[in-house]
Design a protein around this motif. Structure first.
Motif, mmCIF file in Angstrom:
data_model
loop_
_atom_site.group_PDB
_atom_site.id
_atom_site.type_symbol
_atom_site.label_atom_id
_atom_site.label_comp_id
_atom_site.label_asym_id
_atom_site.label_seq_id
_atom_site.Cartn_x
_atom_site.Cartn_y
_atom_site.Cartn_z
ATOM 1 N N ARG A 149 -4.620 -1.666 1.997
ATOM 2 C CA ARG A 149 -5.699 -0.880 2.610
ATOM 3 C C ARG A 149 -5.323 -0.601 4.077
ATOM 4 N NH1 ARG A 149 -11.486 -3.198 1.552
ATOM 5 N NH2 ARG A 149 -10.927 -2.425 -0.545
ATOM 6 N N VAL A 150 -5.337 0.701 4.457
ATOM 7 C CA VAL A 150 -4.921 1.147 5.795
ATOM 8 C C VAL A 150 -6.132 1.773 6.519
ATOM 9 C CG1 VAL A 150 -3.422 2.701 7.082
ATOM 10 C CG2 VAL A 150 -2.547 1.516 5.044
ATOM 11 N N ASP A 151 -6.390 1.293 7.738
ATOM 12 C CA ASP A 151 -7.438 1.864 8.590
ATOM 13 C C ASP A 151 -6.801 2.525 9.803
ATOM 14 O OD1 ASP A 151 -10.274 1.310 7.726
ATOM 15 O OD2 ASP A 151 -9.365 -0.690 7.453
ATOM 16 N N HIS A 152 -7.405 3.718 10.157
ATOM 17 C CA HIS A 152 -6.889 4.451 11.320
ATOM 18 C C HIS A 152 -8.049 5.279 11.887
ATOM 19 C CE1 HIS A 152 -4.476 7.547 13.523
ATOM 20 N NE2 HIS A 152 -3.726 6.448 13.785
ATOM 21 N N PRO A 153 -8.091 5.509 13.188
ATOM 22 C CA PRO A 153 -9.212 6.275 13.775
ATOM 23 C C PRO A 153 -9.363 7.659 13.176
ATOM 24 C CG PRO A 153 -7.937 5.159 15.488
ATOM 25 C CD PRO A 153 -7.190 4.981 14.216
ATOM 26 N N SER A 154 -8.277 8.192 12.589
ATOM 27 C CA SER A 154 -8.380 9.549 12.050
ATOM 28 C C SER A 154 -9.036 9.581 10.685
ATOM 29 C CB SER A 154 -6.976 10.155 11.952
ATOM 30 O OG SER A 154 -6.191 9.443 11.014
ATOM 31 N N LEU A 155 -9.318 8.405 10.106
ATOM 32 C CA LEU A 155 -9.838 8.326 8.736
ATOM 33 C C LEU A 155 -11.316 7.984 8.749
ATOM 34 C CD1 LEU A 155 -6.916 6.210 7.181
ATOM 35 C CD2 LEU A 155 -7.228 8.692 7.000
ATOM 36 N N GLU A 156 -12.059 8.715 7.895
ATOM 37 C CA GLU A 156 -13.474 8.391 7.715
ATOM 38 C C GLU A 156 -13.638 7.038 7.058
ATOM 39 O OE1 GLU A 156 -16.303 9.802 8.482
ATOM 40 O OE2 GLU A 156 -15.421 11.516 9.515
ATOM 41 N N GLY A 157 -12.739 6.730 6.086
ATOM 42 C CA GLY A 157 -12.736 5.426 5.401
ATOM 43 C C GLY A 157 -11.294 4.990 5.183
ATOM 44 N N PRO A 158 -11.091 3.717 4.835
ATOM 45 C CA PRO A 158 -9.721 3.232 4.673
ATOM 46 C C PRO A 158 -8.974 3.970 3.564
ATOM 47 C CG PRO A 158 -11.317 1.566 3.987
ATOM 48 C CD PRO A 158 -12.100 2.697 4.532
ATOM 49 N N LEU A 159 -7.668 4.047 3.777
ATOM 50 C CA LEU A 159 -6.763 4.651 2.803
ATOM 51 C C LEU A 159 -6.189 3.484 1.968
ATOM 52 C CD1 LEU A 159 -5.581 7.493 2.198
ATOM 53 C CD2 LEU A 159 -3.669 6.874 3.701
ATOM 54 N N GLU A 160 -6.179 3.653 0.636
ATOM 55 C CA GLU A 160 -5.739 2.570 -0.228
ATOM 56 C C GLU A 160 -4.597 3.017 -1.134
ATOM 57 O OE1 GLU A 160 -8.971 1.055 -2.508
ATOM 58 O OE2 GLU A 160 -9.834 -0.079 -0.834
ATOM 59 N N ARG A 161 -3.699 2.067 -1.404
ATOM 60 C CA ARG A 161 -2.689 2.247 -2.436
ATOM 61 C C ARG A 161 -2.684 0.982 -3.297
ATOM 62 N NH1 ARG A 161 -2.987 6.649 -1.252
ATOM 63 N NH2 ARG A 161 -1.372 8.178 -0.697
ATOM 64 N N SER A 162 -2.706 1.142 -4.617
ATOM 65 C CA SER A 162 -2.729 0.012 -5.567
ATOM 66 C C SER A 162 -1.426 -0.018 -6.367
ATOM 67 C CB SER A 162 -3.916 0.146 -6.525
ATOM 68 O OG SER A 162 -3.819 -0.812 -7.577
ATOM 69 N N THR A 163 -1.018 -1.207 -6.693
ATOM 70 C CA THR A 163 0.170 -1.352 -7.551
ATOM 71 C C THR A 163 -0.145 -0.974 -8.977
ATOM 72 O OG1 THR A 163 -0.425 -3.652 -8.027
ATOM 73 C CG2 THR A 163 1.065 -3.259 -6.168
ATOM 74 N N GLY A 164 -1.477 -0.833 -9.260
ATOM 75 C CA GLY A 164 -1.855 -0.760 -10.656
ATOM 76 C C GLY A 164 -1.690 -2.137 -11.282
ATOM 77 N N PRO A 165 -2.036 -2.304 -12.559
ATOM 78 C CA PRO A 165 -1.894 -3.622 -13.202
ATOM 79 C C PRO A 165 -0.435 -4.113 -13.118
ATOM 80 C CG PRO A 165 -3.206 -2.167 -14.577
ATOM 81 C CD PRO A 165 -2.637 -1.308 -13.491
ATOM 82 N N LEU A 166 -0.245 -5.269 -12.491
ATOM 83 C CA LEU A 166 1.116 -5.804 -12.351
ATOM 84 C C LEU A 166 1.681 -6.222 -13.712
ATOM 85 C CD1 LEU A 166 0.843 -8.144 -9.215
ATOM 86 C CD2 LEU A 166 2.076 -5.968 -9.363
#
Length: 589
Positions: free
Chosen positions: A109-126
């Motif tokens: 989960r990535v937070d940055h002032p330019s984002l309204e909400g956090p940006l997420e990336r998932s591995t999917g089911p490992l």
């Protein structure tokens, strides 16, 4: 003219702000249980440098994700300014999954002032995998005419695995069938033992290799192991054990033996070599050496053993040469050798004759001859043994050297005559030589069967005439030592009863010592003087009895039945002139 104004905001709804973060995943080939795995995301294109990264995990079936716990190691590299003046960094998660982590998700989960909400990336089911571990080399178990090769693979997941066995030689690669036995571990990972049976005959070729390969989805490349009988860890190489030979004796058959054991397969060859003293190279033994190898015997552990033998009759020329036993086997890079080291050829003293006895003045010289021994050093000891004591006697030795460099010795010991007057005295000689396990010995006593100086008894009987005085003469000769006693006995013709003659009255006895003879023996003479009559002496028998230390029981010599003729004068008138008293006729019994 009306002036227009426009305001730029990091969070413009039309997404016109150009420098929002972009997340790019770095692919992970395999997520391997029990091993450190790293998930990485490259984050780039953001401005300003005000980025935060957090990691979450969502287990299978869970509704919400939760922050990862302490066993997960997180890191974010320092932001790097790019040529376009934006920033980039790399976010990493280091963790060691178990099979329980299978099908759970890891979220960056990535937070940055330019984002309204956090940006997420998932591995999917490992998809957590277990990579097969081969902790040990191929194990080998011997069977009847075959070898069972086994490979153990541990802690892999999922269960599907492909295992292939090959037998590889210079000519071909042959696929070998195998059987697999699977096990399931507590953590749901799997293990497998793969067995392949190789005929014994195939392993007699030292260049044959047994190869096993396995393929599993957790692996980028196949795994493999090989086994050959020349591998350092191959357990069934021949072991040579020497059978000790206490003595290598010249002129006698000697056998060198080596027990060879623990080998597999049954493909052993044995050769024998000899290296003479000072020679640089060893050469094969020649025909006078008889070699043999027993048939290989199967042992309880299915290995083989045999005994290699070399029969030879050495001479002293073979001294300090070496005999070498050379063993070849497919499991050996080069032959295995065992050497006797420099041979110490010995000659064992031979005593071919008993102690010889030579008479001297008041002593006896006892001699022992020992033949064909080597080396020269020998210890010879003489003793005189009686009931009371054992007395050591001095001796002298005379050595000779034979043509073959062996030795002989004559040992002489002088025993006082007085010591032999006791019939229980024994003269004993002992010898010790390095070629012998036990001392050799001989004994001599005057009561031995072959003792040469027992009394010889002879009686001379003249012609006997009725009522004419006569003398019976008994000579005792060849006596040694000078201890003898004798007596006359009369044996009645009718009753067979015997009476000791005392030497008075009708019988007179005279004893004479004849003294020392040229051969140093002693002689004696005893005379019985009496007047025979037909009435008293016809058919009677006179006996002379001798006692001497050399005889266990008294010796007796008989006249036989006496024949008494008529009156001397009557016989004389009949022409029997040779019967005159002045010239009596004697006969020898």
């Amino acid at each position: 003219m009306k002036e227009e104004r426009r305001v730029l905001s990091w969070r413009d709804e039309d997404n016109s702000f150009p420098w929002r973060p972009v997340i790019q995943e770095v692919p992970v080939p395999h997520v391997l249980m029990g091993q450190p795995n790293t998930l990485q995301y490259n984050i780039s294109g953001y401005y300003p440098d005000a980025l935060t990264v957090s990691w979450y995990k969502k287990d299978k079936g869970a509704l919400e994700s939760v922050p990862v716990h302490d066993t997960y190691k997180t890191s974010v590299t320092e932001s790097q300014r790019q040529p376009d003046s934006t920033y980039s960094c790399t976010a990493s998660l280091l963790f060691t999954p178990t099979l329980k982590d299978g099908e759970s998700e890891v979220i960056c989960r990535v937070d940055h002032p330019s984002l309204e909400g956090p940006l997420e990336r998932s591995t999917g089911p490992l998809r957590v995998q277990g990579k097969p571990k081969s902790r040990k080399p191929i194990s080998v178990t011997l069977g009847k005419e075959e070898v069972k090769c086994s490979l153990v693979l541990e802690r892999f997941y999922p269960r599907d695995i492909q295992i292939t066995w090959d037998c590889v030689s210079e000519q071909e690669t042959q696929c070998c069938p195998s059987t697999e036995r699977f096990t399931t571990n507590m953590d749901k990972s799997y293990g497998v033992t793969s067995d392949c049976r190789i005929p014994e005959k195939d392993l007699k070729n030292p260049n044959v290799k047994v190869r096993v390969m396995w393929i599993h989805e957790s692996m980028d490349d196949p795994g493999s192991r090989e086994m050959a009988i020349r591998d350092e860890g191959f357990p069934w190489r021949p072991v040579i054990q020497e059978v000790p030979v206490p003595h290598v004796l010249m002129g006698q058959p000697n056998t060198l033996q080596y027990n060879i054991s623990g080998y597999y397969p049954d493909a052993l060859t044995v050769s024998w070599y000899k290296k003479d003293k000072g020679a640089l190279e060893s050469v094969p033994v020649h025909d006078k050496y008889k070699t043999s190898v027993t048939e290989s015997q199967r042992q309880p552990d299915s290995t083989y053993s045999c005994t290699a033998s070399l029969l030879f009759t050495p001479t002293l020329k073979d001294g300090e040469s070496e005999v070498i036993c050379r063993v070849d086997h497919p499991s050996l890079e080069g032959p295995l050798e065992r050497s006797t080291g420099p041979l110490r050829v010995q000659g064992k003293p031979k005593s071919r004759k008993p102690i010889s006895v030579t008479l001297g003045k008041e002593e006896v010289k006892c001699s022992l001859v020992l033949e064909r021994f080597y080396p020269r050093d020998i210890q010879i000891t003489w003793v005189c043994v009686s009931e009371q004591e054992t007395q050591r006697c001095p001796s002298t030795e005379r050595f000779t050297t034979n043509m073959d460099k062996s030795y002989g010795v004559t040992s002489d010991c002088r025993i006082p005559e007085k010591d032999l007057k006791n019939p229980n005295v024994k003269v004993r000689v002992m010898w010790i030589h390095e070629s012998m396990d036990d001392p050799g010995s001989r004994e001599m006593a005057i009561r031995d069967e072959d003792y040469p100086y027992r009394p010889a008894v002879n009686i001379q009987v003249p012609l006997l005439y009725n009522n004419s005085e006569a003398s019976l003469e008994c000579t005792v000769s060849n006596c040694f030592p000078d201890v003898i006693s004798g007596m006359w006995i009369k044996k009645d013709r009718q009753t067979g009863e015997t009476d000791h003659i005392a030497g008075d009255g009708a019988y007179r006895i005279s004893h004479h010592e004849l003294g020392r003879q040229p051969n140093n023996t002693y002689s004696y003479k005893s005379c019985l003087i009496f007047t025979p009559s037909v009435e008293s002496h016809q058919g009677a028998e006179f006996i002379f009895q001798v006692e001497h230390p050399s005889v266990e029981h008294p010796m007796q010599k008989s006249t036989g039945a006496l024949q008494i003729a008529g009156e001397y004068q009557t016989l004389h008138h009949r022409g029997r002139s040779n019967g005159s008293p002045d010239h009596p006729e004697y006969f020898h019994l």
